[in-house]
Write a protein that holds these residues in place. Sequence first.
Motif, PDB file in Angstrom:
ATOM      1  N   ILE A  37      -8.882 -46.871  -2.039  1.00 40.99           N
ATOM      2  CA  ILE A  37     -10.216 -47.140  -1.500  1.00 40.99           C
ATOM      3  C   ILE A  37     -11.187 -46.152  -2.132  1.00 40.99           C
ATOM      4  N   GLY A  38     -12.189 -46.665  -2.822  1.00 37.34           N
ATOM      5  CA  GLY A  38     -13.126 -45.819  -3.564  1.00 37.34           C
ATOM      6  C   GLY A  38     -12.974 -46.086  -5.047  1.00 37.34           C
ATOM      7  N   THR A  39     -14.075 -45.923  -5.782  1.00 32.76           N
ATOM      8  CA  THR A  39     -14.005 -46.143  -7.237  1.00 32.76           C
ATOM      9  C   THR A  39     -14.592 -44.953  -7.998  1.00 32.76           C
ATOM     10  N   GLY A  40     -14.563 -43.804  -7.337  1.00 30.61           N
ATOM     11  CA  GLY A  40     -15.154 -42.600  -7.944  1.00 30.61           C
ATOM     12  C   GLY A  40     -14.232 -41.951  -8.960  1.00 30.61           C
ATOM     13  N   ASN A  41     -14.513 -40.676  -9.276  1.00 33.78           N
ATOM     14  CA  ASN A  41     -13.764 -39.947 -10.309  1.00 33.78           C
ATOM     15  C   ASN A  41     -12.274 -39.897 -10.011  1.00 33.78           C
ATOM     16  N   PHE A  42     -11.976 -39.522  -8.783  1.00 31.52           N
ATOM     17  CA  PHE A  42     -10.566 -39.346  -8.445  1.00 31.52           C
ATOM     18  C   PHE A  42      -9.845 -40.689  -8.404  1.00 31.52           C
ATOM     19  N   GLU A  66     -20.180 -54.899  -8.696  1.00 31.84           N
ATOM     20  CA  GLU A  66     -21.078 -53.994  -9.438  1.00 31.84           C
ATOM     21  C   GLU A  66     -20.349 -52.882 -10.181  1.00 31.84           C
ATOM     22  N   ARG A  67     -19.077 -52.721  -9.873  1.00 26.30           N
ATOM     23  CA  ARG A  67     -18.346 -51.611 -10.502  1.00 26.30           C
ATOM     24  C   ARG A  67     -17.852 -52.044 -11.879  1.00 26.30           C
ATOM     25  N   MET A  68     -18.475 -51.506 -12.938  1.00 28.57           N
ATOM     26  CA  MET A  68     -18.099 -51.849 -14.315  1.00 28.57           C
ATOM     27  C   MET A  68     -16.990 -50.906 -14.758  1.00 28.57           C
ATOM     28  N   ALA A  97      -9.605 -42.477  -1.365  1.00 25.09           N
ATOM     29  CA  ALA A  97     -10.289 -41.625  -2.350  1.00 25.09           C
ATOM     30  C   ALA A  97     -11.802 -41.658  -2.143  1.00 25.09           C
ATOM     31  N   ILE A  98     -12.193 -41.474  -0.905  1.00 26.10           N
ATOM     32  CA  ILE A  98     -13.627 -41.351  -0.604  1.00 26.10           C
ATOM     33  C   ILE A  98     -13.823 -40.061   0.184  1.00 26.10           C
ATOM     34  N   HIS A  99     -15.025 -39.539   0.151  1.00 28.97           N
ATOM     35  CA  HIS A  99     -15.269 -38.271   0.858  1.00 28.97           C
ATOM     36  C   HIS A  99     -15.122 -38.461   2.363  1.00 28.97           C
ATOM     37  N   ASP A 121      -4.078 -39.212   2.205  1.00 28.51           N
ATOM     38  CA  ASP A 121      -5.361 -38.506   2.262  1.00 28.51           C
ATOM     39  C   ASP A 121      -5.390 -37.456   1.151  1.00 28.51           C
ATOM     40  N   VAL A 122      -6.322 -37.641   0.211  1.00 29.28           N
ATOM     41  CA  VAL A 122      -6.405 -36.725  -0.938  1.00 29.28           C
ATOM     42  C   VAL A 122      -7.602 -35.784  -0.808  1.00 29.28           C
ATOM     43  N   SER A 123      -8.262 -35.828   0.333  1.00 27.74           N
ATOM     44  CA  SER A 123      -9.556 -35.142   0.446  1.00 27.74           C
ATOM     45  C   SER A 123      -9.423 -33.632   0.471  1.00 27.74           C
ATOM     46  N   ASN A 124     -10.497 -32.987   0.083  1.00 24.94           N
ATOM     47  CA  ASN A 124     -10.580 -31.530   0.149  1.00 24.94           C
ATOM     48  C   ASN A 124     -11.783 -31.126   0.968  1.00 24.94           C
ATOM     49  N   PHE A 151      -1.710 -34.811  -2.923  1.00 21.29           N
ATOM     50  CA  PHE A 151      -2.485 -34.914  -4.165  1.00 21.29           C
ATOM     51  C   PHE A 151      -3.836 -34.201  -4.129  1.00 21.29           C
ATOM     52  N   ASN A 152      -4.189 -33.542  -3.022  1.00 17.53           N
ATOM     53  CA  ASN A 152      -5.509 -32.905  -2.992  1.00 17.53           C
ATOM     54  C   ASN A 152      -5.592 -31.702  -3.937  1.00 17.53           C
ATOM     55  N   VAL A 153      -4.421 -31.119  -4.301  1.00 20.79           N
ATOM     56  CA  VAL A 153      -4.460 -29.953  -5.181  1.00 20.79           C
ATOM     57  C   VAL A 153      -4.527 -30.350  -6.665  1.00 20.79           C
ATOM     58  N   VAL A 154      -4.451 -31.659  -6.920  1.00 19.06           N
ATOM     59  CA  VAL A 154      -4.510 -32.131  -8.316  1.00 19.06           C
ATOM     60  C   VAL A 154      -5.940 -32.599  -8.590  1.00 19.06           C
ATOM     61  N   SER A 155      -6.554 -32.065  -9.622  1.00 15.87           N
ATOM     62  CA  SER A 155      -7.927 -32.488  -9.918  1.00 15.87           C
ATOM     63  C   SER A 155      -7.909 -33.826 -10.651  1.00 15.87           C
ATOM     64  N   ALA A 156      -9.058 -34.469 -10.674  1.00 20.18           N
ATOM     65  CA  ALA A 156      -9.155 -35.754 -11.374  1.00 20.18           C
ATOM     66  C   ALA A 156      -8.773 -35.570 -12.842  1.00 20.18           C
ATOM     67  N   TYR A 157      -9.146 -34.437 -13.415  1.00 22.26           N
ATOM     68  CA  TYR A 157      -8.833 -34.175 -14.824  1.00 22.26           C
ATOM     69  C   TYR A 157      -7.324 -34.072 -15.028  1.00 22.26           C
TER      70      TYR A 157
HETATM   71  N1  LIG Z   1     -12.707 -35.327  -8.080  1.00 21.40           N
HETATM   72  C1  LIG Z   1     -11.631 -34.577  -8.000  1.00 21.40           C
HETATM   73  O1  LIG Z   1     -11.256 -33.885  -8.955  1.00 21.40           O
HETATM   74  C2  LIG Z   1     -10.853 -34.541  -6.722  1.00 21.40           C
HETATM   75  C3  LIG Z   1     -11.273 -35.247  -5.610  1.00 21.40           C
HETATM   76  N2  LIG Z   1     -10.509 -35.205  -4.457  1.00 21.40           N
HETATM   77  C4  LIG Z   1     -10.944 -35.951  -3.265  1.00 21.40           C
HETATM   78  O2  LIG Z   1     -11.038 -37.310  -3.579  1.00 21.40           O
HETATM   79  C5  LIG Z   1     -12.069 -37.923  -2.812  1.00 21.40           C
HETATM   80  C6  LIG Z   1     -13.019 -38.654  -3.745  1.00 21.40           C
HETATM   81  O3  LIG Z   1     -13.572 -37.720  -4.650  1.00 21.40           O
HETATM   82  P1  LIG Z   1     -14.379 -38.221  -5.961  1.00 21.40           P
HETATM   83  O4  LIG Z   1     -13.681 -39.373  -6.554  1.00 21.40           O
HETATM   84  O5  LIG Z   1     -14.592 -37.033  -6.798  1.00 21.40           O
HETATM   85  O6  LIG Z   1     -15.762 -38.685  -5.329  1.00 21.40           O
HETATM   86  P2  LIG Z   1     -16.850 -39.681  -5.932  1.00 21.40           P
HETATM   87  O7  LIG Z   1     -18.143 -39.323  -5.321  1.00 21.40           O
HETATM   88  O8  LIG Z   1     -16.739 -39.699  -7.407  1.00 21.40           O
HETATM   89  O9  LIG Z   1     -16.388 -41.110  -5.364  1.00 21.40           O
HETATM   90  C7  LIG Z   1     -16.418 -41.425  -4.023  1.00 21.40           C
HETATM   91  C8  LIG Z   1     -16.272 -42.917  -3.864  1.00 21.40           C
HETATM   92  O10 LIG Z   1     -16.281 -43.221  -2.472  1.00 21.40           O
HETATM   93  C9  LIG Z   1     -16.724 -44.564  -2.299  1.00 21.40           C
HETATM   94  N3  LIG Z   1     -17.501 -44.665  -1.041  1.00 21.40           N
HETATM   95  C10 LIG Z   1     -17.102 -45.319   0.065  1.00 21.40           C
HETATM   96  N4  LIG Z   1     -18.015 -45.219   1.033  1.00 21.40           N
HETATM   97  C11 LIG Z   1     -19.031 -44.499   0.545  1.00 21.40           C
HETATM   98  C12 LIG Z   1     -20.293 -44.091   1.087  1.00 21.40           C
HETATM   99  N5  LIG Z   1     -20.644 -44.389   2.320  1.00 21.40           N
HETATM  100  N6  LIG Z   1     -21.090 -43.361   0.273  1.00 21.40           N
HETATM  101  C13 LIG Z   1     -20.729 -43.040  -0.990  1.00 21.40           C
HETATM  102  N7  LIG Z   1     -19.558 -43.414  -1.538  1.00 21.40           N
HETATM  103  C14 LIG Z   1     -18.713 -44.132  -0.772  1.00 21.40           C
HETATM  104  C15 LIG Z   1     -17.547 -44.913  -3.516  1.00 21.40           C
HETATM  105  O11 LIG Z   1     -16.954 -46.040  -4.107  1.00 21.40           O
HETATM  106  P3  LIG Z   1     -17.658 -47.479  -3.973  1.00 21.40           P
HETATM  107  O12 LIG Z   1     -19.108 -47.251  -4.167  1.00 21.40           O
HETATM  108  O13 LIG Z   1     -17.050 -48.300  -5.048  1.00 21.40           O
HETATM  109  O14 LIG Z   1     -17.332 -47.982  -2.603  1.00 21.40           O
HETATM  110  C16 LIG Z   1     -17.414 -43.692  -4.444  1.00 21.40           C
HETATM  111  O15 LIG Z   1     -17.142 -44.063  -5.751  1.00 21.40           O
HETATM  112  C17 LIG Z   1     -12.736 -36.795  -2.030  1.00 21.40           C
HETATM  113  O16 LIG Z   1     -12.239 -36.757  -0.721  1.00 21.40           O
HETATM  114  C18 LIG Z   1     -12.314 -35.552  -2.769  1.00 21.40           C
HETATM  115  O17 LIG Z   1     -12.250 -34.409  -1.930  1.00 21.40           O
HETATM  116  C19 LIG Z   1      -9.332 -34.503  -4.401  1.00 21.40           C
HETATM  117  C20 LIG Z   1      -8.872 -33.811  -5.477  1.00 21.40           C
HETATM  118  C21 LIG Z   1      -9.609 -33.722  -6.701  1.00 21.40           C
END
Ligand SMILES: NC(=O)C1=CN([C@@H]2O[C@H](COP(=O)(O)OP(=O)(O)OC[C@H]3O[C@@H](n4cnc5c(N)ncnc54)[C@H](OP(=O)(O)O)[C@@H]3O)[C@@H](O)[C@H]2O)C=CC1
Length: 528
Positions: A37-42, A66-68, A97-99, A121-124, A151-157
């Motif tokens: 769940i989530g499409t961010g860096n991690f 919208e996610r390319m 993988a969302i905050h 839960d990978v959150s920090n 997996f929270n101790v592993v960075s996206a990199y």
């Molecule tokens: N980056 C890292 O190196 C690491 C991150 N983590 C943990 O992984 C989790 C995600 O981190 P990261 O990928 O860097 O974060 P990003 O900000 O890059 O991505 C967060 C994703 O959450 C989704 N999302 C869902 N609901 C919401 C909302 N209401 N507002 C904004 N975004 C939302 C979004 O995806 P969409 O828009 O597609 O729904 C977004 O891409 C965090 O809990 C972080 O602590 C843990 C270890 C390392």
Amino acid sequence: MSILPKSGLDIIYHLTEVLYIQRTMNKENKHRTIGIIGTGNFAQAFACRLLQSGYDVILGSRKPTERMVSNTHDCWCNISITTVDECIKNSNTIVVAIHNKHWSDTLSPFVELLKDKIIIDVSNKKCLTKGPSNAEQLQKLLSHSLVVKAFNVVSAYDMESQTSGGSHNVYIASDNFVARNTVADLSRDLGFTPKDYGVLWNARKIEKMPLQLFPEWKFPIGFTFLVFIIWYLYAIFIYFVEKTSYSWEQIFVKVTNKPLCMTAFTILACTYLPSSIAAIFQIYNGSKHVRFPGWLDTWLRTRKQLGLTAFTLAFVHVIMSVLIMSPTYLKSWYHETEIVIPKNITSDLHFPIRTWMTWKGEAACLAGIIAFLGLCILAVTSIKSVGDQLNWREWRCIQSKLGHGVLLLSLCHVVVMGSPYWIKAGPLKTFRSITFLSSVLPMITLFLKLCFSLPFISGYVKRIRHGLERNSKRCKAKCSGFQGTVLDTKYRPIVNGKRELNGFRTFEASLEDTDIDNCQCNGATNLV
Ligand SMILES: NC(=O)C1=CN([C@@H]2O[C@H](COP(=O)(O)OP(=O)(O)OC[C@H]3O[C@@H](n4cnc5c(N)ncnc54)[C@H](OP(=O)(O)O)[C@@H]3O)[C@@H](O)[C@H]2O)C=CC1
Ligand SMILES: [Fe+3]
């Protein structure tokens, strides 16, 4: 011979078996499909790693259209991005993988759908806070799901790169044993090393990890720095203020080398002193079930770091000593001969030349070299992979016996250097000399070790460590109620024989830590 089933009963049996296999395969396939769940860096990095390891990945997004992603990375072509709802429905293991501030909005509508599924839960946290961990809060939100912290101790990199230099350990905690094992298998498949941290309560410790900067090294480095400054200032006072023994040009190597040696010596003594102090405490209390004071606990836990710091300083001292190993720098280490030129008109000309080393120079060198060799062995065996090759008897022999031997040889090294001056200068000046002052603590440490090696004292300490309780008021007062914290293999405290699930006290040294017999088993320290 026909392989077809003969009777109707056989057919039913056969069909049931096929159905069972199919169901298991479906289940397994579902397990091999990981939802994120989530499409961010991690999320992206995790998805790539999963795909490379042969898993199917479904990403759940608020705006899937919208996610390319398809053009950004080679491995993205096999990825499907769906709604969060679809993602949850199609996978049994889901990575959140969302905050954490968005958990409530994003996950609350799917509490029922997430029931009985493994939620990773990978959150920090942003900063160190007291109270429940993110994982515990997530478990509260999804009370019927199996939340696993990992997996929270592993960075996206690190997740993306196969060759990154960071640790490849993944710390796992969950109240559900099966979920914990499933995530451990997953992390192994991804090329990480799972470390089982037991129940979800321990997520508090796991979440602290990425926020801390060398937590185990703060005290030893701070303490070493303080000791070094004290010795340095004292050396400057002795050699420049009280009398001018050296020129300021020699402050960089010749003078600095002295406090370096003295600091290494003091820190080495500090590595071995706390086990004797702990034994004194146990004799005083007449029991091993009374907790040590906090300062002793911290001191006991940092013996390995103190020992390694002493080794590092000794190494620098050796390099500096080799640099200045010459009759000009170390006059008293070399014999002096004189060249006399026959009388001329006015008087004789005398040219003193230093040639062979004196007994003092040779003895100090020998003691120093053997002590440093021993210190190298101690440092090497304190590396986990080397220590693992030793049984506890071998390990104890090296860390305790050789360790004290190294301290004794270091004492010889300093005493040999200082004693001619002590004899010449008399007691008053001796007590103020840098060599004598730095020898006091090692002498106390070795004296205590000697006392605790005497059969009647060591036998008594052993009996206490094996459970003897002196029936004294002091012990009764301190032992009543709480009988010490013993940690089980999952770092869960067992208090009075029962597991304490809530309100886990700090991960303090169990009393056995101070017992050299048990040091390796508790993994608390190496340089005993
Ligand atoms: N980056 C890292 O190196 C690491 C991150 N983590 C943990 O992984 C989790 C995600 O981190 P990261 O990928 O860097 O974060 P990003 O900000 O890059 O991505 C967060 C994703 O959450 C989704 N999302 C869902 N609901 C919401 C909302 N209401 N507002 C904004 N975004 C939302 C979004 O995806 P969409 O828009 O597609 O729904 C977004 O891409 C965090 O809990 C972080 O602590 C843990 C270890 C390392
Ligand atoms: Fe030296």
